[in-house]
Motif scaffolding. Structure first.
Motif, PDB file in Angstrom:
ATOM      1  N   ASP A 129       0.826  -1.213   0.000  1.00 43.41           N
ATOM      2  CA  ASP A 129       0.000   0.000   0.000  1.00 43.41           C
ATOM      3  C   ASP A 129       0.864   1.269   0.000  1.00 43.41           C
ATOM      4  N   PRO A 130       1.407   1.659  -1.176  1.00 42.96           N
ATOM      5  CA  PRO A 130       2.262   2.857  -1.185  1.00 42.96           C
ATOM      6  C   PRO A 130       1.524   4.127  -0.775  1.00 42.96           C
ATOM      7  N   GLU A 131       0.235   4.223  -1.100  1.00 40.16           N
ATOM      8  CA  GLU A 131      -0.531   5.407  -0.702  1.00 40.16           C
ATOM      9  C   GLU A 131      -0.609   5.515   0.819  1.00 40.16           C
ATOM     10  N   GLY A 132      -0.727   4.369   1.493  1.00 39.40           N
ATOM     11  CA  GLY A 132      -0.735   4.351   2.952  1.00 39.40           C
ATOM     12  C   GLY A 132       0.589   4.804   3.531  1.00 39.40           C
ATOM     13  N   VAL A 133       1.685   4.417   2.888  1.00 39.74           N
ATOM     14  CA  VAL A 133       3.018   4.848   3.327  1.00 39.74           C
ATOM     15  C   VAL A 133       3.139   6.371   3.206  1.00 39.74           C
ATOM     16  N   ASP A 164       1.632  12.247   7.967  1.00 33.71           N
ATOM     17  CA  ASP A 164       1.222  12.310   9.375  1.00 33.71           C
ATOM     18  C   ASP A 164       2.393  12.618  10.289  1.00 33.71           C
ATOM     19  N   HIS A 165       3.589  12.217   9.883  1.00 31.44           N
ATOM     20  CA  HIS A 165       4.781  12.446  10.689  1.00 31.44           C
ATOM     21  C   HIS A 165       5.550  13.686  10.240  1.00 31.44           C
ATOM     22  N   GLY A 166       4.885  14.547   9.461  1.00 32.22           N
ATOM     23  CA  GLY A 166       5.500  15.800   9.035  1.00 32.22           C
ATOM     24  C   GLY A 166       6.350  15.684   7.796  1.00 32.22           C
ATOM     25  N   GLN A 167       6.252  14.585   7.091  1.00 30.98           N
ATOM     26  CA  GLN A 167       7.079  14.381   5.904  1.00 30.98           C
ATOM     27  C   GLN A 167       6.467  15.082   4.694  1.00 30.98           C
ATOM     28  N   ASP A 168       7.109  16.122   4.212  1.00 26.56           N
ATOM     29  CA  ASP A 168       6.615  16.858   3.048  1.00 26.56           C
ATOM     30  C   ASP A 168       7.410  16.576   1.780  1.00 26.56           C
ATOM     31  N   LEU A 169       8.462  15.824   1.878  1.00 25.95           N
ATOM     32  CA  LEU A 169       9.314  15.587   0.725  1.00 25.95           C
ATOM     33  C   LEU A 169       8.941  14.283   0.036  1.00 25.95           C
TER      34      LEU A 169
END
Length: 93
Positions: A49-53, A59-64
């Motif tokens: 599930d790449p969309e879930g990743v 959710d953890h602040g990852q914008d990149l």
């Protein structure tokens, strides 16, 4: 691990001839973009599930997060706050 290079078939053949075994945990692909002739290894994680990743990364602040298509497969590239990046590819269960 995936090796992005300009002649992936030759690289695959060389590794298999040198080691006497097929590449099972490694792959090679054509390097993206013009002039991308320097071979580079990249960490690739296969997930169902790449969309879930991607959602968890956000959710953890990852914008990149960058989406692309490689060899007909949708691939996402995640970058950590420290700089290192890795790819996430969809795999069937």
């Amino acid at each position: 691990m995936v090796l992005a290079c300009d002649q992936p078939d030759k690289v695959r053949h060389c590794y298999e001839e040198t080691t006497g075994a097929p590449l099972i945990c490694g792959d090679s692909t054509v390097a993206p973009g013009p002039g991308a002739s320097t071979p580079q290894w990249a960490l690739v994680v296969g997930v169902v599930d790449p969309e879930g990743v991607v959602a968890r990364a956000h959710d953890h602040g990852q914008d990149l997060v960058t989406w692309s298509d490689e060899a007909g497969r949708r691939v996402v590239r995640l970058s950590s706050p420290e700089g290192p990046a890795f790819q996430v590819r969809h795999v069937e269960q």
